[in-house]
Write a protein that holds these residues in place. Sequence first.
Motif, mmCIF file in Angstrom:
data_model
loop_
_atom_site.group_PDB
_atom_site.id
_atom_site.type_symbol
_atom_site.label_atom_id
_atom_site.label_comp_id
_atom_site.label_asym_id
_atom_site.label_seq_id
_atom_site.Cartn_x
_atom_site.Cartn_y
_atom_site.Cartn_z
ATOM 1 N N LYS A 30 46.326 -15.573 22.890
ATOM 2 C CA LYS A 30 46.134 -14.725 21.727
ATOM 3 C C LYS A 30 46.291 -13.268 22.137
ATOM 4 O O LYS A 30 45.944 -12.864 23.239
ATOM 5 N N GLY A 31 46.823 -12.465 21.239
ATOM 6 C CA GLY A 31 47.000 -11.058 21.544
ATOM 7 C C GLY A 31 48.033 -10.817 22.617
ATOM 8 O O GLY A 31 47.948 -9.829 23.352
ATOM 9 N N ASN A 32 49.036 -11.704 22.686
ATOM 10 C CA ASN A 32 50.077 -11.539 23.694
ATOM 11 C C ASN A 32 51.385 -12.103 23.155
ATOM 12 O O ASN A 32 51.419 -12.820 22.155
ATOM 13 N N VAL A 33 52.480 -11.751 23.842
ATOM 14 C CA VAL A 33 53.790 -12.326 23.542
ATOM 15 C C VAL A 33 53.977 -13.549 24.430
ATOM 16 O O VAL A 33 53.771 -13.480 25.645
ATOM 17 N N ASN A 34 54.333 -14.667 23.831
ATOM 18 C CA ASN A 34 54.521 -15.926 24.549
ATOM 19 C C ASN A 34 55.970 -16.376 24.378
ATOM 20 O O ASN A 34 56.422 -16.611 23.248
ATOM 21 N N ASP A 227 68.711 -2.155 19.238
ATOM 22 C CA ASP A 227 67.852 -2.759 18.224
ATOM 23 C C ASP A 227 66.898 -3.780 18.846
ATOM 24 O O ASP A 227 65.776 -3.977 18.364
ATOM 25 N N MET A 228 67.337 -4.454 19.909
ATOM 26 C CA MET A 228 66.438 -5.360 20.624
ATOM 27 C C MET A 228 65.232 -4.604 21.173
ATOM 28 O O MET A 228 64.102 -5.119 21.165
ATOM 29 N N LEU A 229 65.450 -3.386 21.653
ATOM 30 C CA LEU A 229 64.343 -2.565 22.137
ATOM 31 C C LEU A 229 63.332 -2.324 21.017
ATOM 32 O O LEU A 229 62.114 -2.426 21.215
ATOM 33 N N LYS A 230 63.841 -2.005 19.822
ATOM 34 C CA LYS A 230 62.954 -1.754 18.687
ATOM 35 C C LYS A 230 62.200 -3.028 18.300
ATOM 36 O O LYS A 230 61.009 -2.985 17.981
ATOM 37 N N TYR A 231 62.897 -4.150 18.313
ATOM 38 C CA TYR A 231 62.267 -5.434 18.005
ATOM 39 C C TYR A 231 61.180 -5.746 19.035
ATOM 40 O O TYR A 231 60.072 -6.177 18.673
ATOM 41 N N ALA A 232 61.460 -5.515 20.311
ATOM 42 C CA ALA A 232 60.460 -5.738 21.359
ATOM 43 C C ALA A 232 59.233 -4.857 21.114
ATOM 44 O O ALA A 232 58.085 -5.298 21.289
ATOM 45 N N TYR A 233 59.465 -3.612 20.706
ATOM 46 C CA TYR A 233 58.369 -2.690 20.386
ATOM 47 C C TYR A 233 57.501 -3.248 19.260
ATOM 48 O O TYR A 233 56.259 -3.228 19.346
ATOM 49 N N LEU A 234 58.115 -3.803 18.213
ATOM 50 C CA LEU A 234 57.364 -4.373 17.100
ATOM 51 C C LEU A 234 56.523 -5.566 17.556
ATOM 52 O O LEU A 234 55.372 -5.731 17.141
ATOM 53 N N LEU A 235 57.104 -6.398 18.431
ATOM 54 C CA LEU A 235 56.351 -7.546 18.945
ATOM 55 C C LEU A 235 55.139 -7.079 19.759
ATOM 56 O O LEU A 235 54.056 -7.677 19.680
ATOM 57 N N LEU A 237 53.460 -4.311 19.295
ATOM 58 C CA LEU A 237 52.454 -3.836 18.343
ATOM 59 C C LEU A 237 51.683 -5.007 17.741
ATOM 60 O O LEU A 237 50.458 -4.945 17.566
ATOM 61 N N LEU A 238 52.395 -6.083 17.425
ATOM 62 C CA LEU A 238 51.738 -7.263 16.860
ATOM 63 C C LEU A 238 50.755 -7.874 17.864
ATOM 64 O O LEU A 238 49.645 -8.266 17.506
ATOM 65 N N ALA A 239 51.177 -7.941 19.118
ATOM 66 C CA ALA A 239 50.293 -8.484 20.147
ATOM 67 C C ALA A 239 49.068 -7.586 20.326
ATOM 68 O O ALA A 239 47.942 -8.084 20.477
ATOM 69 N N ARG A 240 49.269 -6.271 20.306
ATOM 70 C CA ARG A 240 48.138 -5.337 20.425
ATOM 71 C C ARG A 240 47.166 -5.482 19.253
ATOM 72 O O ARG A 240 45.973 -5.209 19.383
ATOM 73 N N ALA A 241 47.696 -5.918 18.103
ATOM 74 C CA ALA A 241 46.845 -6.145 16.929
ATOM 75 C C ALA A 241 46.192 -7.517 16.966
ATOM 76 O O ALA A 241 45.560 -7.929 15.997
ATOM 77 N N MET A 242 46.375 -8.240 18.089
ATOM 78 C CA MET A 242 45.742 -9.536 18.369
ATOM 79 C C MET A 242 46.398 -10.720 17.667
ATOM 80 O O MET A 242 45.805 -11.782 17.540
ATOM 81 N N TYR A 243 47.648 -10.557 17.220
ATOM 82 C CA TYR A 243 48.394 -11.716 16.747
ATOM 83 C C TYR A 243 48.858 -12.543 17.945
ATOM 84 O O TYR A 243 49.112 -12.006 19.030
ATOM 85 N N THR A 244 48.952 -13.848 17.732
ATOM 86 C CA THR A 244 49.542 -14.735 18.730
ATOM 87 C C THR A 244 51.027 -14.790 18.433
ATOM 88 O O THR A 244 51.450 -15.354 17.417
ATOM 89 N N VAL A 245 51.820 -14.181 19.302
ATOM 90 C CA VAL A 245 53.260 -14.027 19.070
ATOM 91 C C VAL A 245 54.023 -15.026 19.940
ATOM 92 O O VAL A 245 53.826 -15.061 21.161
#
Length: 320
Positions: A30-34, A227-235, A237-245
């Motif tokens: 949780k709270g990480n990119v998997n 654009d991949m860099l921007k997408y990675a940045y969004l992921l 942010l989601l992980a920092r917000a505690m989403y399970t990515v």
Amino acid sequence: MSETQTKSLDEIKFVFSVPRFLDGEITLEKGNVNIIMGRKKTLALTLMYNLINDELGSAEYYANDILDSRDFKAEMTVSVSSHGVTKTLVCNKLETENAVCNTVNDVDLNAIYFPTNVIALSKIILPIVFAEARWEKFLDAVHDALDNVNTEYPVPVDKNVVPERLTIEDDVIHIERSGIKRRYSIESDSALKLSILATLMEKGVLRDPEQTILLFDEYEAGMHPRDMLKYAYLLMLLARAMYTVVVATDSVDFVTMLTRPNGVLRTLGISDIKITRLPTLHVIFEDGRIEEYSVVSSAVPTYTSVYLDVIKKEDVFVEK
């Protein structure tokens, strides 16, 4: 609470037993990119979605296609464990019958599936007519964002980094950048993907991060590296917000970006965020085995075996 107990609460474990296709465990933090790599990664994501969201009809469709019951009763199972509770999807198929799937127990989770191809969105905003079950919650979230539904879980996105946002005008999707709206076209697929994700995040329509798994199925396909860099940045942010990515990909370039998060942020000119956790990585092999690897390992056996075959079979050119 012991350290082991605390760690287990921060994990979501899936166990797959699908004859010839998937056999093993995938533990998500949780709270990480998997990251999940390998040819059967989409099947893994689909079964995760089916199990969590009780999509039994879709599960039965896949079970009919997968299970070989010519000589025996065939069965596949997928389970998910979270906070000490295990939910199981069981699909059985007899020789002359269609598969029947059922779930046992329940977990307090929901999943949203982000598809590779979002081009169809330009035609299905009003009404929703796309039949793919995995898209349902994704499209619901898009509608909520466009309808400005108020939620409790916004994730701010820096417009200097990702300026694209999704809007709707006269029942047609537009991409807004710096106050200028342009009708979506097939040539702007990367911008559409980024605008969808950034808009969903800012509008907070992705539900409670403690209970939500976000499944991205090669969402980076067709994106320019910038654009991949921007997408990675969004992921991130989601992980920092505690989403399970969860990111299913076979793009070595994109995996390289995800495993160097602070390099990505600095390249994008972001200095006020620092990432302290590296992604997890699971590899699904041709025979269905699932193994976990460290993303810092130089020996990750991705399906680069295809490339290795090409290299081995290429003639050696000798410069004259």
